[in-house]
Scaffold this motif. Structure first.
Motif, PDB file in Angstrom:
ATOM      1  N   ASP A 154       0.810  -1.212   0.000  1.00  0.00           N
ATOM      2  CA  ASP A 154       0.000   0.000   0.000  1.00  0.00           C
ATOM      3  C   ASP A 154       0.850   1.273   0.000  1.00  0.00           C
ATOM      4  O   ASP A 154       0.299   2.380  -0.065  1.00  0.00           O
ATOM      5  CB  ASP A 154      -0.939   0.024   1.212  1.00  0.00           C
ATOM      6  CG  ASP A 154      -0.195   0.000   2.543  1.00  0.00           C
ATOM      7  OD1 ASP A 154       0.993  -0.375   2.554  1.00  0.00           O
ATOM      8  OD2 ASP A 154      -0.817   0.346   3.557  1.00  0.00           O
ATOM      9  N   ILE A 155       2.171   1.152   0.057  1.00  0.00           N
ATOM     10  CA  ILE A 155       3.033   2.330   0.136  1.00  0.00           C
ATOM     11  C   ILE A 155       2.842   3.268  -1.067  1.00  0.00           C
ATOM     12  O   ILE A 155       2.668   4.479  -0.880  1.00  0.00           O
ATOM     13  CB  ILE A 155       4.512   1.926   0.280  1.00  0.00           C
ATOM     14  CG1 ILE A 155       4.738   1.243   1.635  1.00  0.00           C
ATOM     15  CG2 ILE A 155       5.431   3.131   0.154  1.00  0.00           C
ATOM     16  CD1 ILE A 155       4.511   2.148   2.836  1.00  0.00           C
ATOM     17  N   PRO A 156       2.847   2.782  -2.308  1.00  0.00           N
ATOM     18  CA  PRO A 156       2.623   3.724  -3.414  1.00  0.00           C
ATOM     19  C   PRO A 156       1.286   4.447  -3.309  1.00  0.00           C
ATOM     20  O   PRO A 156       1.173   5.629  -3.664  1.00  0.00           O
ATOM     21  CB  PRO A 156       2.675   2.825  -4.656  1.00  0.00           C
ATOM     22  CG  PRO A 156       3.474   1.648  -4.240  1.00  0.00           C
ATOM     23  CD  PRO A 156       3.129   1.424  -2.800  1.00  0.00           C
ATOM     24  N   ARG A 157       0.288   3.755  -2.818  1.00  0.00           N
ATOM     25  CA  ARG A 157      -1.052   4.335  -2.711  1.00  0.00           C
ATOM     26  C   ARG A 157      -1.095   5.473  -1.699  1.00  0.00           C
ATOM     27  O   ARG A 157      -1.936   6.380  -1.799  1.00  0.00           O
ATOM     28  CB  ARG A 157      -2.035   3.230  -2.322  1.00  0.00           C
ATOM     29  CG  ARG A 157      -3.483   3.571  -2.476  1.00  0.00           C
ATOM     30  CD  ARG A 157      -4.354   2.317  -2.566  1.00  0.00           C
ATOM     31  NE  ARG A 157      -4.266   1.450  -1.418  1.00  0.00           N
ATOM     32  CZ  ARG A 157      -3.731   0.224  -1.429  1.00  0.00           C
ATOM     33  NH1 ARG A 157      -3.218  -0.273  -2.544  1.00  0.00           N
ATOM     34  NH2 ARG A 157      -3.698  -0.520  -0.339  1.00  0.00           N
ATOM     35  N   LYS A 158      -0.200   5.443  -0.715  1.00  0.00           N
ATOM     36  CA  LYS A 158      -0.188   6.478   0.314  1.00  0.00           C
ATOM     37  C   LYS A 158       0.314   7.817  -0.208  1.00  0.00           C
ATOM     38  O   LYS A 158       0.063   8.857   0.398  1.00  0.00           O
ATOM     39  CB  LYS A 158       0.670   6.024   1.501  1.00  0.00           C
ATOM     40  CG  LYS A 158       0.050   4.869   2.274  1.00  0.00           C
ATOM     41  CD  LYS A 158       0.898   4.462   3.464  1.00  0.00           C
ATOM     42  CE  LYS A 158       0.233   3.354   4.266  1.00  0.00           C
ATOM     43  NZ  LYS A 158       1.039   2.950   5.433  1.00  0.00           N
ATOM     44  N   GLY A 159       1.041   7.804  -1.306  1.00  0.00           N
ATOM     45  CA  GLY A 159       1.487   9.043  -1.918  1.00  0.00           C
ATOM     46  C   GLY A 159       2.481   9.796  -1.071  1.00  0.00           C
ATOM     47  O   GLY A 159       3.311   9.217  -0.372  1.00  0.00           O
ATOM     48  N   GLY A 160       2.411  11.117  -1.132  1.00  0.00           N
ATOM     49  CA  GLY A 160       3.406  11.970  -0.486  1.00  0.00           C
ATOM     50  C   GLY A 160       4.388  12.489  -1.517  1.00  0.00           C
ATOM     51  O   GLY A 160       4.597  11.857  -2.560  1.00  0.00           O
ATOM     52  N   MET A 187       0.918  -2.791  -6.782  1.00  0.00           N
ATOM     53  CA  MET A 187       1.887  -1.725  -6.546  1.00  0.00           C
ATOM     54  C   MET A 187       2.198  -0.972  -7.836  1.00  0.00           C
ATOM     55  O   MET A 187       2.320   0.260  -7.834  1.00  0.00           O
ATOM     56  CB  MET A 187       3.179  -2.288  -5.947  1.00  0.00           C
ATOM     57  CG  MET A 187       3.014  -2.895  -4.570  1.00  0.00           C
ATOM     58  SD  MET A 187       4.597  -3.311  -3.781  1.00  0.00           S
ATOM     59  CE  MET A 187       5.142  -1.690  -3.233  1.00  0.00           C
ATOM     60  N   ARG A 188       2.307  -1.707  -8.926  1.00  0.00           N
ATOM     61  CA  ARG A 188       2.611  -1.066 -10.212  1.00  0.00           C
ATOM     62  C   ARG A 188       1.461  -0.161 -10.656  1.00  0.00           C
ATOM     63  O   ARG A 188       1.684   0.971 -11.098  1.00  0.00           O
ATOM     64  CB  ARG A 188       2.901  -2.144 -11.255  1.00  0.00           C
ATOM     65  CG  ARG A 188       3.474  -1.612 -12.555  1.00  0.00           C
ATOM     66  CD  ARG A 188       3.946  -2.733 -13.446  1.00  0.00           C
ATOM     67  NE  ARG A 188       5.208  -3.310 -12.963  1.00  0.00           N
ATOM     68  CZ  ARG A 188       5.318  -4.482 -12.369  1.00  0.00           C
ATOM     69  NH1 ARG A 188       4.252  -5.236 -12.153  1.00  0.00           N
ATOM     70  NH2 ARG A 188       6.499  -4.929 -11.977  1.00  0.00           N
ATOM     71  N   ALA A 189       0.237  -0.640 -10.500  1.00  0.00           N
ATOM     72  CA  ALA A 189      -0.927   0.167 -10.893  1.00  0.00           C
ATOM     73  C   ALA A 189      -1.046   1.412 -10.018  1.00  0.00           C
ATOM     74  O   ALA A 189      -1.311   2.519 -10.517  1.00  0.00           O
ATOM     75  CB  ALA A 189      -2.199  -0.671 -10.807  1.00  0.00           C
ATOM     76  N   ASP A 190      -0.849   1.256  -8.708  1.00  0.00           N
ATOM     77  CA  ASP A 190      -0.936   2.400  -7.802  1.00  0.00           C
ATOM     78  C   ASP A 190       0.182   3.400  -8.072  1.00  0.00           C
ATOM     79  O   ASP A 190      -0.025   4.622  -8.016  1.00  0.00           O
ATOM     80  CB  ASP A 190      -0.863   1.927  -6.348  1.00  0.00           C
ATOM     81  CG  ASP A 190      -2.124   1.199  -5.896  1.00  0.00           C
ATOM     82  OD1 ASP A 190      -3.171   1.384  -6.546  1.00  0.00           O
ATOM     83  OD2 ASP A 190      -2.042   0.456  -4.893  1.00  0.00           O
TER      84      ASP A 190
END
Length: 231
Positions: A154-160, A187-190
């Protein structure tokens, strides 16, 4: 904040660094490498050094809060001659020294340039920080942000800002995905959704050519700089 001695220059730098040195010659390309603790920043820097050291003149500045552990690791691994690796002890949150008060890092970079000129590339590794960490454009010409699969898919989804605005995002340790229950397709899609048109790569530094996508990107940055093209 200190290098090997106290540095007190509180001015905040927000403008792009001058691509030329005071004598009019072109200075080294500076690439910042940031990311959370344990994501593989130092391993990425080490792999870049091993791959590029025979074709480029390069040096490294590492950042740690109270130690010089990352610089010591790079020296033990002999990724570069020891005089090409220097350390900054930030004494505060890592992002302070790469974004807010970059004086100690600038001093370290300039000392390397004076001692080792001409340099093609200087890698500036941040201490481990959170997803908001970014480099001042007065310090780094381009920035790489490293996250890892083991921290959760979920790290990519969290952004920042680190994920969404870095010039290159590296999603590291893909070899661990089966062991930590991470879905690489998710992860790739996010990542694509967060990054839009900005580049990203998935890497596993345990494989022989795992660093190649990052090397290719660095090489493109150097080529663009030589031709005066802005990436």
């Amino acid at each position: 904040m200190h290098l090997d001695h106290p540095v007190t220059m509180p001015q905040r730098h927000i403008h792009s660094a001058d691509p030329q040195r005071p004598d009019g010659s072109r200075r080294a390309l500076r690439i910042g490498v940031g990311g959370p603790v344990g994501s593989g920043k130092t391993a990425t820097v080490a792999a870049l050094c091993r791959t590029l050291r025979d074709r480029l003149s390069l040096a490294v500045v590492t950042n740690d809060i109270y130690t010089q552990e990352d610089a010591a690791f790079l020296r033990r691994e002999a990724v570069l001659p020891p005089e090409r690796i220097t350390a900054v002890e930030t004494g505060a949150c890592p992002h302070t020294a790469i974004r807010d008060d970059i004086s100690a890092n600038l001093e370290a970079v300039e000392q390397l340039e004076q001692a080792l000129t001409p340099l093609d590339l200087i890698l500036i590794e941040s201490g481990g920080d959170n997803l908001t960490a970014t480099f001042s454009r007065g310090l780094a010409d381009a920035q790489v942000f490293v996250i890892d699969v083991a921290s959760g898919d979920d790290i990519p989804r969290k952004g920042g800002p680190g994920i969404t605005t870095a010039d290159l995002l590296v999603v590291n340790k893909t070899d661990l995905a089966p062991y930590v229950g991470a879905d690489l397709d998710t992860m790739r899609a996010d990542t694509r959704r967060q990054r839009k048109d900005l580049p990203f790569v998935f890497t596993s530094l345990t494989s022989d050519d795992g660093i190649k996508p990052v090397v290719d990107w660095v090489t493109e940055c150097l080529a663009a700089r030589r031709t005066g093209v802005t990436r």
